[in-house]
Design a protein around this motif. Sequence first.
Motif, short mmCIF file in Angstrom:
data_model
loop_
_atom_site.label_atom_id
_atom_site.label_comp_id
_atom_site.label_asym_id
_atom_site.label_seq_id
_atom_site.Cartn_x
_atom_site.Cartn_y
_atom_site.Cartn_z
N MET A 141 0.84 -1.19 0.00
CA MET A 141 0.00 0.00 0.00
C MET A 141 0.88 1.25 0.00
SD MET A 141 -2.84 -1.33 -0.28
CE MET A 141 -3.42 -3.02 -0.16
N ALA A 142 0.28 2.40 -0.25
CA ALA A 142 1.09 3.61 -0.40
C ALA A 142 0.29 4.84 0.00
CB ALA A 142 1.56 3.75 -1.84
N GLN A 143 1.02 5.90 0.31
CA GLN A 143 0.41 7.20 0.57
C GLN A 143 0.11 7.90 -0.75
OE1 GLN A 143 2.10 9.87 3.66
NE2 GLN A 143 2.34 11.38 2.03
N VAL A 144 -0.99 8.66 -0.77
CA VAL A 144 -1.35 9.48 -1.92
C VAL A 144 -1.26 10.94 -1.48
CG1 VAL A 144 -3.13 10.07 -3.62
CG2 VAL A 144 -2.90 7.71 -2.82
N SER A 145 -0.56 11.77 -2.26
CA SER A 145 -0.37 13.18 -1.90
C SER A 145 -0.79 14.07 -3.07
CB SER A 145 1.10 13.47 -1.56
OG SER A 145 1.51 12.72 -0.43
N LEU A 146 -1.61 15.06 -2.75
CA LEU A 146 -2.01 16.05 -3.75
C LEU A 146 -1.55 17.42 -3.28
CD1 LEU A 146 -4.50 13.79 -3.45
CD2 LEU A 146 -5.49 15.21 -5.24
N ARG A 202 -10.46 -2.93 7.21
CA ARG A 202 -9.76 -3.34 8.44
C ARG A 202 -8.90 -4.57 8.19
NH1 ARG A 202 -14.83 -2.39 10.76
NH2 ARG A 202 -15.20 -4.65 10.88
N GLN A 203 -9.44 -5.51 7.41
CA GLN A 203 -8.74 -6.77 7.17
C GLN A 203 -7.49 -6.56 6.31
OE1 GLN A 203 -11.34 -9.92 5.91
NE2 GLN A 203 -9.70 -11.06 4.92
N LEU A 204 -7.60 -5.71 5.30
CA LEU A 204 -6.50 -5.52 4.36
C LEU A 204 -5.51 -4.45 4.79
CD1 LEU A 204 -8.47 -5.59 0.98
CD2 LEU A 204 -7.24 -7.49 2.06
N GLY A 205 -5.99 -3.48 5.60
CA GLY A 205 -5.14 -2.33 5.90
C GLY A 205 -4.82 -1.54 4.65
N ALA A 206 -5.79 -1.50 3.71
CA ALA A 206 -5.54 -0.92 2.40
C ALA A 206 -5.72 0.59 2.40
CB ALA A 206 -6.50 -1.54 1.38
N THR A 223 -5.30 20.27 -1.94
CA THR A 223 -4.06 19.88 -1.27
C THR A 223 -4.39 19.04 -0.04
OG1 THR A 223 -2.87 21.87 -2.00
CG2 THR A 223 -1.96 20.68 -0.10
N PHE A 224 -4.02 17.76 -0.06
CA PHE A 224 -4.18 16.90 1.12
C PHE A 224 -3.43 15.59 0.87
CE2 PHE A 224 -7.88 16.14 -1.64
CZ PHE A 224 -7.86 14.76 -1.79
N ASP A 225 -3.21 14.84 1.94
CA ASP A 225 -2.56 13.54 1.88
C ASP A 225 -3.54 12.46 2.30
OD1 ASP A 225 0.51 14.87 3.30
OD2 ASP A 225 -0.10 14.70 1.20
N VAL A 226 -3.43 11.31 1.67
CA VAL A 226 -4.13 10.10 2.12
C VAL A 226 -3.06 9.19 2.69
CG1 VAL A 226 -5.71 8.25 1.50
CG2 VAL A 226 -5.70 10.37 0.16
N ALA A 227 -3.11 8.96 4.00
CA ALA A 227 -2.06 8.18 4.65
C ALA A 227 -2.07 6.73 4.19
CB ALA A 227 -2.23 8.26 6.17
N ASP A 228 -0.92 6.08 4.29
CA ASP A 228 -0.81 4.67 3.96
C ASP A 228 -1.78 3.88 4.84
OD1 ASP A 228 -0.04 2.17 3.20
OD2 ASP A 228 2.03 2.33 3.91
N GLY A 229 -2.72 3.16 4.22
CA GLY A 229 -3.67 2.35 4.98
C GLY A 229 -4.92 3.09 5.43
N GLU A 230 -5.08 4.35 5.04
CA GLU A 230 -6.23 5.14 5.47
C GLU A 230 -7.40 4.98 4.50
OE1 GLU A 230 -7.24 9.78 6.72
OE2 GLU A 230 -5.56 9.39 5.36
#
Length: 387
Positions: free
Chosen positions: A1-6, A187-191, A29-36
């Motif tokens: 999985m990975a963070q997404v940043s705009l 929750r299961q994947l932490g995706a 402008t915002f970030d999506v945290a890894d696993g969020e």
Amino acid sequence: MAQVSLEQVRKVYPAAKGTQPHVAVAGATFDVADGELLVLVGPSGCGKSTLLRMIAGLESITSGTLRIGDRVVNDVAPKDRDIAMVFQNYALYPHMDVAGNLGFGLKLRGASKDEIARRVGEAAKTLELDALLARKPGALSGGQRQRVALGRALVRDPQVFLLDEPLSNLDAKLRTGMRVEIARLHRQLGATMVYVTHDQVEAMTLGQRIVVLKDGHVQQIDTPMALYERPANLFVATFLGSPAMNVLRGRVVRADGLSLDMGEGVRVPLGEGAVPEAWIDRDIAIGVRPEHLVPAPAGGVSPVVEMVEALGNETLVNLRLGAQALVARVAPHAAPSVGSAMPLALAAGQWHAFDAGSGGAVAGLGGFAAIGASPPLPSPRGGEGNS
């Protein structure tokens, strides 16, 4: 999985003849945290699906920077972004069974038969589709088809899942069930998941954080309860919450203490110190949630009951205070009769104040306010007060 940043991501569509360019997304402008699991929410036309399609690579970015992980992907093709997308429409292949639909994307990518079988089996087990693998889409329910669409994305094992209003074609009962499925899957994947919806109930129940959009502009980003309890502006306050927040509009005046003068003889006492001196003689909007309209001692003029909605676990009371419509949420057996007066108050410290012009939240306001008319104010018809 990975963070997404705009960073200041914009989408501007060129002007058609005789029109101005259309700004669909203005500097997000915002970030999506890894696993969020982050939800993009807003009314139709706010830019949420356009934003998701830019993350997917299905829409070009006019300006700004988009990163998935450590890689800038502005000019990277969708197939090379390592994302999987679930759309509003299932788009399943009707001639293929569930197993074929789940594994078709892997087959196109040249995966071996053993690898396809392993991944399809894992996804089917996760989504409880094991017993349905030999069925065609026409023999599945709407919820089962949506699970197959989720599974098709799941077998990819992507860095980021993108979900564009995936439940909007389901009925109310199925939507509730699929919300639980998606939350469990996350929750299961932490995706890392970015989820688009216009449904504020979906946003509040699924999102770890929510991005609220209006007309292409980000209005506020926060956790569901922070948005509900501390909205940045009147739009966010009234968009989130069902029923919507009540909004009382008027001018702050000093008469027998500080009050909100709503016109037609209706004044809402605000309490000393609840409003900074700078706001006296200025227009303001006061917001209060239906559950924060509470019983008050009788006296003065109270809202009149127009309709009672008995929902079993709670009752919604629709009221009229002068020209103002209100909704109160009360206990199941506490509803008054239609046509009666219902003395109410704003729960202490539970109301919000907004600039009547800009809609921005006003700092330093809040407190107790009894709802009623001030007796000294004559109504336009010459009586005392107005209901």
